[in-house]
Write a protein that holds these residues in place. Structure first.
Motif, PDB file in Angstrom:
ATOM      1  N   GLU A 118       0.833  -1.204   0.000  1.00 42.42           N
ATOM      2  CA  GLU A 118       0.000   0.000   0.000  1.00 42.42           C
ATOM      3  C   GLU A 118       0.869   1.256   0.000  1.00 42.42           C
ATOM      4  O   GLU A 118       0.601   2.221  -0.719  1.00 42.42           O
ATOM      5  N   GLU A 119       1.921   1.251   0.817  1.00 46.07           N
ATOM      6  CA  GLU A 119       2.837   2.393   0.864  1.00 46.07           C
ATOM      7  C   GLU A 119       3.545   2.579  -0.477  1.00 46.07           C
ATOM      8  O   GLU A 119       3.660   3.692  -0.989  1.00 46.07           O
ATOM      9  N   LEU A 120       4.012   1.482  -1.042  1.00 46.07           N
ATOM     10  CA  LEU A 120       4.705   1.536  -2.328  1.00 46.07           C
ATOM     11  C   LEU A 120       3.819   2.154  -3.403  1.00 46.07           C
ATOM     12  O   LEU A 120       4.229   3.079  -4.122  1.00 46.07           O
ATOM     13  N   ARG A 121       2.611   1.651  -3.515  1.00 45.38           N
ATOM     14  CA  ARG A 121       1.704   2.142  -4.552  1.00 45.38           C
ATOM     15  C   ARG A 121       1.250   3.569  -4.301  1.00 45.38           C
ATOM     16  O   ARG A 121       0.859   4.275  -5.226  1.00 45.38           O
ATOM     17  N   GLY A 122       1.337   4.005  -3.049  1.00 48.50           N
ATOM     18  CA  GLY A 122       0.962   5.374  -2.731  1.00 48.50           C
ATOM     19  C   GLY A 122       2.022   6.391  -3.109  1.00 48.50           C
ATOM     20  O   GLY A 122       1.759   7.606  -3.129  1.00 48.50           O
ATOM     21  N   HIS A 123       3.230   5.901  -3.423  1.00 45.17           N
ATOM     22  CA  HIS A 123       4.340   6.814  -3.725  1.00 45.17           C
ATOM     23  C   HIS A 123       4.930   6.617  -5.120  1.00 45.17           C
ATOM     24  O   HIS A 123       5.907   7.289  -5.474  1.00 45.17           O
ATOM     25  N   THR A 124       4.378   5.706  -5.904  1.00 45.01           N
ATOM     26  CA  THR A 124       4.977   5.419  -7.205  1.00 45.01           C
ATOM     27  C   THR A 124       3.926   5.381  -8.309  1.00 45.01           C
ATOM     28  O   THR A 124       2.724   5.411  -8.053  1.00 45.01           O
ATOM     29  N   ASP A 125       4.408   5.278  -9.555  1.00 51.14           N
ATOM     30  CA  ASP A 125       3.534   5.156 -10.713  1.00 51.14           C
ATOM     31  C   ASP A 125       2.703   3.883 -10.588  1.00 51.14           C
ATOM     32  O   ASP A 125       3.179   2.855 -10.098  1.00 51.14           O
ATOM     33  N   ARG A 126       1.471   3.941 -11.039  1.00 48.80           N
ATOM     34  CA  ARG A 126       0.574   2.796 -10.863  1.00 48.80           C
ATOM     35  C   ARG A 126       1.018   1.570 -11.659  1.00 48.80           C
ATOM     36  O   ARG A 126       0.588   0.456 -11.366  1.00 48.80           O
ATOM     37  N   ASN A 127       1.867   1.747 -12.646  1.00 50.25           N
ATOM     38  CA  ASN A 127       2.341   0.618 -13.447  1.00 50.25           C
ATOM     39  C   ASN A 127       3.725   0.125 -13.042  1.00 50.25           C
ATOM     40  O   ASN A 127       4.392  -0.575 -13.802  1.00 50.25           O
ATOM     41  N   ILE A 128       4.168   0.484 -11.839  1.00 47.56           N
ATOM     42  CA  ILE A 128       5.466   0.007 -11.371  1.00 47.56           C
ATOM     43  C   ILE A 128       5.479  -1.524 -11.376  1.00 47.56           C
ATOM     44  O   ILE A 128       4.476  -2.170 -11.063  1.00 47.56           O
ATOM     45  N   VAL A 129       6.619  -2.113 -11.763  1.00 49.79           N
ATOM     46  CA  VAL A 129       6.765  -3.570 -11.820  1.00 49.79           C
ATOM     47  C   VAL A 129       7.178  -4.077 -10.438  1.00 49.79           C
ATOM     48  O   VAL A 129       8.182  -3.614  -9.880  1.00 49.79           O
ATOM     49  N   ILE A 130       6.416  -5.018  -9.884  1.00 49.20           N
ATOM     50  CA  ILE A 130       6.660  -5.475  -8.513  1.00 49.20           C
ATOM     51  C   ILE A 130       6.859  -6.994  -8.468  1.00 49.20           C
ATOM     52  O   ILE A 130       6.085  -7.751  -9.048  1.00 49.20           O
ATOM     53  N   MET A 131       7.890  -7.398  -7.754  1.00 51.77           N
ATOM     54  CA  MET A 131       8.173  -8.812  -7.521  1.00 51.77           C
ATOM     55  C   MET A 131       8.035  -9.109  -6.029  1.00 51.77           C
ATOM     56  O   MET A 131       8.692  -8.471  -5.204  1.00 51.77           O
ATOM     57  N   LEU A 132       7.156 -10.047  -5.666  1.00 49.43           N
ATOM     58  CA  LEU A 132       7.061 -10.518  -4.288  1.00 49.43           C
ATOM     59  C   LEU A 132       8.121 -11.603  -4.102  1.00 49.43           C
ATOM     60  O   LEU A 132       8.177 -12.554  -4.881  1.00 49.43           O
ATOM     61  N   ILE A 133       8.963 -11.430  -3.085  1.00 47.31           N
ATOM     62  CA  ILE A 133      10.056 -12.371  -2.850  1.00 47.31           C
ATOM     63  C   ILE A 133       9.957 -12.985  -1.461  1.00 47.31           C
ATOM     64  O   ILE A 133       9.930 -12.274  -0.455  1.00 47.31           O
ATOM     65  N   GLY A 134       9.900 -14.313  -1.425  1.00 48.78           N
ATOM     66  CA  GLY A 134       9.992 -15.044  -0.168  1.00 48.78           C
ATOM     67  C   GLY A 134      11.441 -15.466  -0.002  1.00 48.78           C
ATOM     68  O   GLY A 134      11.891 -16.424  -0.640  1.00 48.78           O
ATOM     69  N   ASN A 135      12.188 -14.741   0.808  1.00 49.70           N
ATOM     70  CA  ASN A 135      13.623 -14.992   0.937  1.00 49.70           C
ATOM     71  C   ASN A 135      13.916 -16.052   2.013  1.00 49.70           C
ATOM     72  O   ASN A 135      13.070 -16.384   2.824  1.00 49.70           O
ATOM     73  N   LYS A 136      15.133 -16.573   1.976  1.00 49.11           N
ATOM     74  CA  LYS A 136      15.646 -17.598   2.900  1.00 49.11           C
ATOM     75  C   LYS A 136      15.021 -18.969   2.625  1.00 49.11           C
ATOM     76  O   LYS A 136      14.709 -19.735   3.553  1.00 49.11           O
ATOM     77  N   SER A 137      14.876 -19.289   1.358  1.00 47.66           N
ATOM     78  CA  SER A 137      14.317 -20.590   0.984  1.00 47.66           C
ATOM     79  C   SER A 137      15.202 -21.745   1.425  1.00 47.66           C
ATOM     80  O   SER A 137      14.758 -22.896   1.461  1.00 47.66           O
ATOM     81  N   ASP A 138      16.453 -21.453   1.765  1.00 47.26           N
ATOM     82  CA  ASP A 138      17.357 -22.494   2.261  1.00 47.26           C
ATOM     83  C   ASP A 138      16.943 -22.970   3.657  1.00 47.26           C
ATOM     84  O   ASP A 138      17.416 -24.007   4.125  1.00 47.26           O
ATOM     85  N   LEU A 139      16.056 -22.223   4.318  1.00 48.55           N
ATOM     86  CA  LEU A 139      15.587 -22.592   5.653  1.00 48.55           C
ATOM     87  C   LEU A 139      14.193 -23.217   5.585  1.00 48.55           C
ATOM     88  O   LEU A 139      13.332 -22.952   6.415  1.00 48.55           O
ATOM     89  N   GLY A 140      13.994 -24.065   4.597  1.00 47.63           N
ATOM     90  CA  GLY A 140      12.685 -24.666   4.359  1.00 47.63           C
ATOM     91  C   GLY A 140      12.117 -25.430   5.540  1.00 47.63           C
ATOM     92  O   GLY A 140      10.897 -25.480   5.729  1.00 47.63           O
ATOM     93  N   THR A 141      12.977 -26.019   6.365  1.00 44.31           N
ATOM     94  CA  THR A 141      12.489 -26.786   7.515  1.00 44.31           C
ATOM     95  C   THR A 141      11.875 -25.887   8.577  1.00 44.31           C
ATOM     96  O   THR A 141      11.159 -26.359   9.468  1.00 44.31           O
ATOM     97  N   LEU A 142      12.155 -24.583   8.498  1.00 45.75           N
ATOM     98  CA  LEU A 142      11.613 -23.613   9.460  1.00 45.75           C
ATOM     99  C   LEU A 142      10.486 -22.792   8.848  1.00 45.75           C
ATOM    100  O   LEU A 142      10.054 -21.789   9.425  1.00 45.75           O
TER     101      LEU A 142
END
Length: 231
Positions: A118-142
């Motif tokens: 919400e904050e991002l879209r409130g401060h940038t162009d509506r067509n900004i390219v966005i990638m959702l990243i789930g980081n630390k995939s090496d910790l899959g057991t957690l």
């Protein structure tokens, strides 16, 4: 933003590389989700076990080639703590891409994605390219965030999505290049429309890249990192 005759240092310090575009991409998300490590991995192919929390704002650059065009990616990183919220407006200004980062082992960091988006879209162009990243995939057991939850959120909000590991260099390259390639596609379309003269309004709905220069600071160009694993 096409820069025409702009140039960039090569590894020998010579100014002989023509830069066609400069794209500003911002990293956002809670503190300690690995934003700085993703930046280090993409820009310099480095990872530091003893990485400290980011104070304020920093950025790195890396030059890549897409469709025979030379693109300078300027990746900005900021602290996720609330006390640094004052940097918001300047941080987002001119951004044409964003990496929305959470830690797959911390459910709260994923639950905060709605607020960050919400904050991002409130401060940038509506067509900004966005990638959702789930980081630390090496910790899959957690794992505390099911991949299906993230996929559903990304689909609902029209975001790209990947899980990454800055530690193991998994999907980091792919995530950034996906965003930069899509920015290039949109920017190229804007240039074609402008050249046709078919849009008298300047087609303001498409992305407008801006190079941001911090007074007294010259960002260092990153070296090409190795290709990453697949999802």
């Amino acid at each position: 933003m096409s820069l025409g005759s702009s140039s960039s240092r090569n590894h020998y310090g010579e100014f002989n590389q023509k830069i066609d575009y400069v794209f500003k991409v911002v990293l956002i998300g809670d503190s300690a989700v690995g934003k700085s490590q993703l930046l280090a991995r993409f820009s310099r192919n480095e990872f530091s076990i003893d990485s400290k929390a980011t104070i304020g704002v920093e950025f790195q650059t890396r030059t890549i080639t897409i469709d025979h065009k030379t693109i300078k990616a300027q990746i900005w990183d900021t602290a996720g703590q609330e006390r640094y919220r004052a940097v918001t407006s300047a941080y987002y200004r001119g951004a044409v891409g964003a990496m929305l980062v959470y830690d797959i082992t911390k459910r709260q960091s994923f639950d905060h994605m709605t607020r960050w988006l919400e904050e991002l879209r409130g401060h940038t162009d509506r067509n900004i390219v966005i990638m959702l990243i789930g980081n630390k995939s090496d910790l899959g057991t957690l794992r505390a965030v099911p991949i299906d939850d993230a996929k559903e959120f990304a689909q609902r909000e029209n975001l790209f999505f990947m899980e990454t590991s800055a530690l193991e260099a998994t999907n980091v390259e792919s995530a950034f290049l996906t965003v930069l390639t899509d920015i290039y596609r949109i920017t190229s379309k804007k240039s074609l429309v402008a050249n046709d003269g078919s849009d008298s309004t300047g087609n303001s709905s498409l992305l407008k890249g801006t190079e941001i220069v911090v007074p007294g600071q010259e960002p260092s160009s990153g070296t090409k990192s190795t290709c990453c694993g697949s999802t």
